[in-house]
Design an enzyme around this catalytic site. Structure first.
Site, mmCIF file in Angstrom:
data_model
loop_
_atom_site.group_PDB
_atom_site.id
_atom_site.type_symbol
_atom_site.label_atom_id
_atom_site.label_comp_id
_atom_site.label_asym_id
_atom_site.label_seq_id
_atom_site.Cartn_x
_atom_site.Cartn_y
_atom_site.Cartn_z
ATOM 1 N N ASP A 201 1.366 -12.410 -5.698
ATOM 2 C CA ASP A 201 0.596 -13.112 -6.720
ATOM 3 C C ASP A 201 -0.448 -14.056 -6.130
ATOM 4 O OD1 ASP A 201 1.094 -12.162 -9.222
ATOM 5 O OD2 ASP A 201 2.000 -14.001 -9.969
ATOM 6 N N ASP A 405 13.181 -13.478 -1.505
ATOM 7 C CA ASP A 405 14.122 -14.140 -0.604
ATOM 8 C C ASP A 405 15.496 -13.470 -0.617
ATOM 9 O OD1 ASP A 405 14.994 -14.857 -3.093
ATOM 10 O OD2 ASP A 405 14.444 -16.960 -2.924
ATOM 11 N N ASP A 564 14.033 -13.022 -17.676
ATOM 12 C CA ASP A 564 15.145 -12.116 -17.402
ATOM 13 C C ASP A 564 16.107 -12.014 -18.588
ATOM 14 O OD1 ASP A 564 15.881 -14.743 -17.034
ATOM 15 O OD2 ASP A 564 16.856 -14.451 -15.099
#
Length: 859
Positions: A201, A405, A564
């Site tokens: 991004d 990550d 989500d």
């Protein structure tokens, strides 16, 4: 994300191990956790009848049963359910008693406390109702292998597109991201049937060039992983172990030599990553110095001598953060084109890979267009851009997404997820498969409850017994059709025509949707030419979503901080189910924010987004037309739990009443009131103890959950509620803040960031609660000294019961007190000494003030 007190681990049946069909972990060092109950102490097979029927009919549809289901044994489950019912009765009796004896010294506070107790009971019920039938589902990798791996070496496994998202190379270090990519490229899955897409991004050239370097190193790393069957396949995590143990066992000397060579190459690879920024700057300075014309903007240049279309080192119009062109670059094309074979000689070391597959999956860099005139919809917008690009390039049936990550900790993870999607029972109706989140950078004592096993190992398995777990943002495999907003088979129309008004104006993309609807997969990869690249850049343009259903009924949901949960809710509401995948070896691992402030910022975003969901058209009470009742209850719990913090904060501040000279009681008769509270709270922890039994977590996991919920309830959760109030009044949503995973400069201490206290306004209420309770205990000791000779037995017992509450709050806030100490917290004994000293000082001050005032103002 909720304050549930349940968890889940591994189980078995009749004393036999559940791990027989699994990839058996051989890794030492604690990354793979042997869960309690793995020998069947608390779990029993729940699918014996289905397996018997499948064996008798011989699998009429040609698909075997690809996962095993287990339920909690009745000897534990029935007392568990009975205790929940008993506590419900107890809570109702408690409410009735309080209303009947509405006697208090401060009636307004009594009224607030009754409202708070009603809310606590309601919130607890929302949390417990969906837990009546925990189910564990374990992939049967042996059955999948037998069904999909053909004798000629080919495979019938479906295609998978793997998405990795990163927002910023500073807060999300490049090394973490590239390790994630390497673990994906080295996964145990047919290389021609999956592709990796990295979404950047920031539009930074350094991430693209890092991806190119990663592709080159992968030509060494991936064959090494395949040859020696090592785990995990992220090099940074693999090389953390002093003596890597996972290999085939053949030619140990050759393994040691290969490992030494690869380690040296990895160190050089890391050095190249660290030098990328300087390399780009020097190259750009050289190119810019050769350009003629005064005042020309200083561009950022790629290695091939062309200007980078993304952000520039020295920002200019159309090349600054938040304003740059869309970019799609195929770093590694489809392996059938032979590109990987030409890269194998990039290393100067001649390792013996003659019997190892050298091919590497497709690797693609994506950076969507950014324009100040458009809302880019944060992570959900980035995922939808990847969804459209992947549809044009590979159009895999399934999609799995990772935060940058995280990395694949078990090379079998992709296969494990497909077990649920291809299963003959629930496969066609399964929209997504969620894996638990695991973290390998958390301090051994897990001070701030980062592992959150109560939620990941308990609540999620409980939902697995309903319509399925919620989507948790990372480590989740989706069915592409479900993301497109297509209904499950039992409610699907016979003929669906993709429309531009719904999916956008890209004709190739609309054609890809038709192919996906027919469950077809092209075996011939598309030709990557300028026209095709232009089409891919078109579908990542800032304006592509405008006037379509993207972010509403198609793709990941927009306009909310927690895309989500809402995305999972939308899919469940259409009638799809989901599955929770439990593996012996954790499928994925990642990095968690171990600094308290960063952890709380993360909680603010999660809980604020949950409240936003409640006040939107996705409210569980009115949305989700096909949600079962208990699934709806679970989503309601996920959206309203932050409100509980307001009443917890009220109770936590009540010890200031110790400062009042007269006795003040919230409820009379006080002794009976406290006994009621103790019994009700004790029953919660007995229920929690039973959950721990079948969950396989420890008391430390459970206790850390309780402690961090108290810290969050006096800081992050009230902040989220305040954000929501502001949002309702001003229509401004929760500010998205990327959680920083960057650690402090102290490289000698892996947990240095744990001891850095970063003060922010949200911590003020927690400090006040801590100080109030320290002061209350000190004043209580002082009052004992002053009034012990004149207090009645009832007064003494009341004081002792009140003091018990203060001590309980202090114990819950113990991790926060350590945070305040900073680096002194490395020796917790200091806190154990300081707190009694503080109590004594406050007590002495109180006694002195009492004596002074008694002499000056005689009573």
């Amino acid at each position: 994300m909720v304050s549930s007190a349940s968890a889940a681990g591994e189980g078995g049946d009749n004393g036999s191990s559940l791990i027989d069909p699994l990839l058996v972990s051989r890794l030492g060092g604690g990354v793979a956790r042997k869960a309690a109950g793995a020998k069947g102490k608390y779990w029993a097979a729940a699918d014996k009848g289905e397996r018997r029927a499948a064996k008798e009919c011989g699998g009429e549809d040609g698909r075997p049963l690809l996962f095993r289901s287990y339920k909690v044994k009745g000897a534990l489950l029935h007392p568990y359910r009975a205790l929940i019912f008993a506590r419900l009765i107890g809570v109702l009796l408690f409410f009735g008693w309080r209303i009947k004896h509405n006697n208090s010294d401060i009636m307004w506070f009594w009224t607030l406390s009754v409202v708070g107790d009603v809310w606590f009971g309601f919130s607890w019920l929302l949390n417990q109702l969906p837990k009546f039938n925990p189910i564990k589902t374990i992939p049967d990798l042996a059955a999948l292998k037998q069904h999909c791996d053909l004798s000629d070496g080919s495979s019938r496994l479906p295609g998978i597109d793997v998405f990795v998202t990163t927002a910023d190379p500073i807060d999300e270090p490049i090394l973490y991201t590239m390790n994630c990519v390497l673990s994906i490229l080295a996964a145990d899955y047919p290389v021609d049937r999956y592709a990796c897409y990295l979404s950047d991004d920031s539009g930074a050239l350094m991430l693209y060039e890092a991806l190119v370097e990663t592709a080159k190193f992968a030509t060494l790393w991936v064959p090494f992983c395949r040859k020696h069957c090592i785990e995990p396949r992220a090099p940074e995590s693999y090389f953390e172990f002093e003596a890597p143990l996972l290999h085939t066992g053949r030619a140990p000397e050759e393994f040691k030599n290969d490992s030494r060579v690869v380690r040296l190459e990895y160190d050089e690879f890391k050095a190249r990553l660290e030098a990328i920024s300087d390399t780009i700057r020097k190259r750009s300075d050289a190119y810019n110095s050769m350009r003629t014309g005064e005042g020309a903007p200083r561009a950022t240049w790629m290695a091939n001598g062309t200007q980078w279309p993304g952000t520039w080192i020295e920002p200019s119009e159309n090349h600054r953060k938040g304003h740059h062109a869309g970019i799609v670059k195929v770093v590694l094309d489809h392996p059938s084109r032979g590109h990987n074979l030409s890269l194998k000689d990039n290393t100067r070391n001649n390792l013996n890979f003659h019997a190892t597959d050298l091919h590497i999956p497709t690797l693609v860099y994506v950076s969507r267009e950014k324009n100040p005139g458009y809302d880019h919809n944060k992570k959900a917008g980035a995922l939808n851009a990847q969804l459209r690009v992947s549809a044009l390039l590979s159009n895999a049936q399934f999609i799995i997404n990772f935060d940058c990550d995280h990395y694949i900790n078990s090379s079998q993870a992709l296969r494990a997820a497909t077990c649920f999607m291809l299963d003959s029972r629930e496969g066609d109706h399964t929209a997504f498969v969620q894996f638990p989140q695991r973290f390998d950078n958390v301090d051994p004592k897990d001070r701030y409850g980062n592992h959150n096993r109560v939620f990941f190992d308990g609540t999620m398995l409980a939902l697995n017994g309903l319509q399925g777990p919620s989507y948790l943002g990372t480590g989740c495999m989706f069915r592409r059709l479900a993301l497109y907003g297509i209904d499950p088979p039992q409610w699907r129309q016979d003929s669906i025509i993709p429309k531009a008004s719904k999916f956008g104006s890209s004709i190739p993309f609309l054609e890809s949707v038709s192919i996906a609807l027919n469950q077809e997969r092209s075996t011939t990869p598309p030709l990557i030419n300028d026209a095709f690249l232009a089409e891919m850049e078109k579908v990542v343009s800032a304006s592509h979503d405008k006037g379509t259903d993207w972010g509403k009924g198609v793709g990941y949901i927009y306009d909310i901080a927690t895309e989500d949960i809402v995305t999972g809710f939308r899919i469940h509401g259409q009638g799809w189910r989901s599955m929770y995948c439990t593996m012996e070896r954790d499928a994925f691992c990642g990095i968690a924010p171990i600094n308290l402030t960063e952890r709380l910022h993360q909680i603010v975003r999660w809980s604020g987004g949950s409240l936003e969901m409640f006040f939107s058209h996705n409210n569980p009470l009115i949305g989700g037309r096909r949600l079962p009742v208990l699934q709806r209850v679970s989503y309601l719990n996920m959206t309203v739990y932050p409100v509980t913090s307001l009443f917890i904060l009220l109770y936590a501040l009540s010890p200031v009443m110790w400062l009042i000279p007269d006795e003040v009681y919230i409820q009379r008769p006080f002794t009976r009131y406290v006994v009621y509270l103790i019994v009700i709270i004790l029953m919660i922890h007995i229920i929690g103890w039973l959950e721990i039994k079948w969950a396989g977590i420890t008391w430390l996991d459970y206790w850390r959950n309780e402690q961090f919920f108290m810290i969050g309830s006096t800081s992050a959760y009230p902040t989220a509620v305040l954000h929501m109030v502001v949002n309702l009044l001003t229509k401004k949503g929760i500010h998205f803040r990327v959680t920083s995973k960057q650690t402090t400069a102290d490289t000698n201490d892996k947990f240095a960031d744990l001891y850095e206290m970063r003060w922010v306004p949200m911590l003020i209420p927690t400090v006040i609660v801590l100080v109030a309770n320290i002061g209350a205990i000190g004043v209580a000791i002082g009052k004992t000294v002053v009034y012990m000779g004149v207090w009645t037995t009832a007064q003494k017992s009341h004081a002792a019961l009140g003091l018990l509450f203060n001590v309980w709050i202090m114990v819950l806030l113990y991790p926060f007190a350590l945070a305040v100490m900073g680096r002194w917290a490395k020796r917790p004994i200091i806190l154990v000494v300081l707190l009694p000293v503080a109590f004594v000082i406050v007590a002495l001050v109180y006694v002195s003030m009492h004596i002074l005032l008694a002499n000056i103002l005689p009573f």
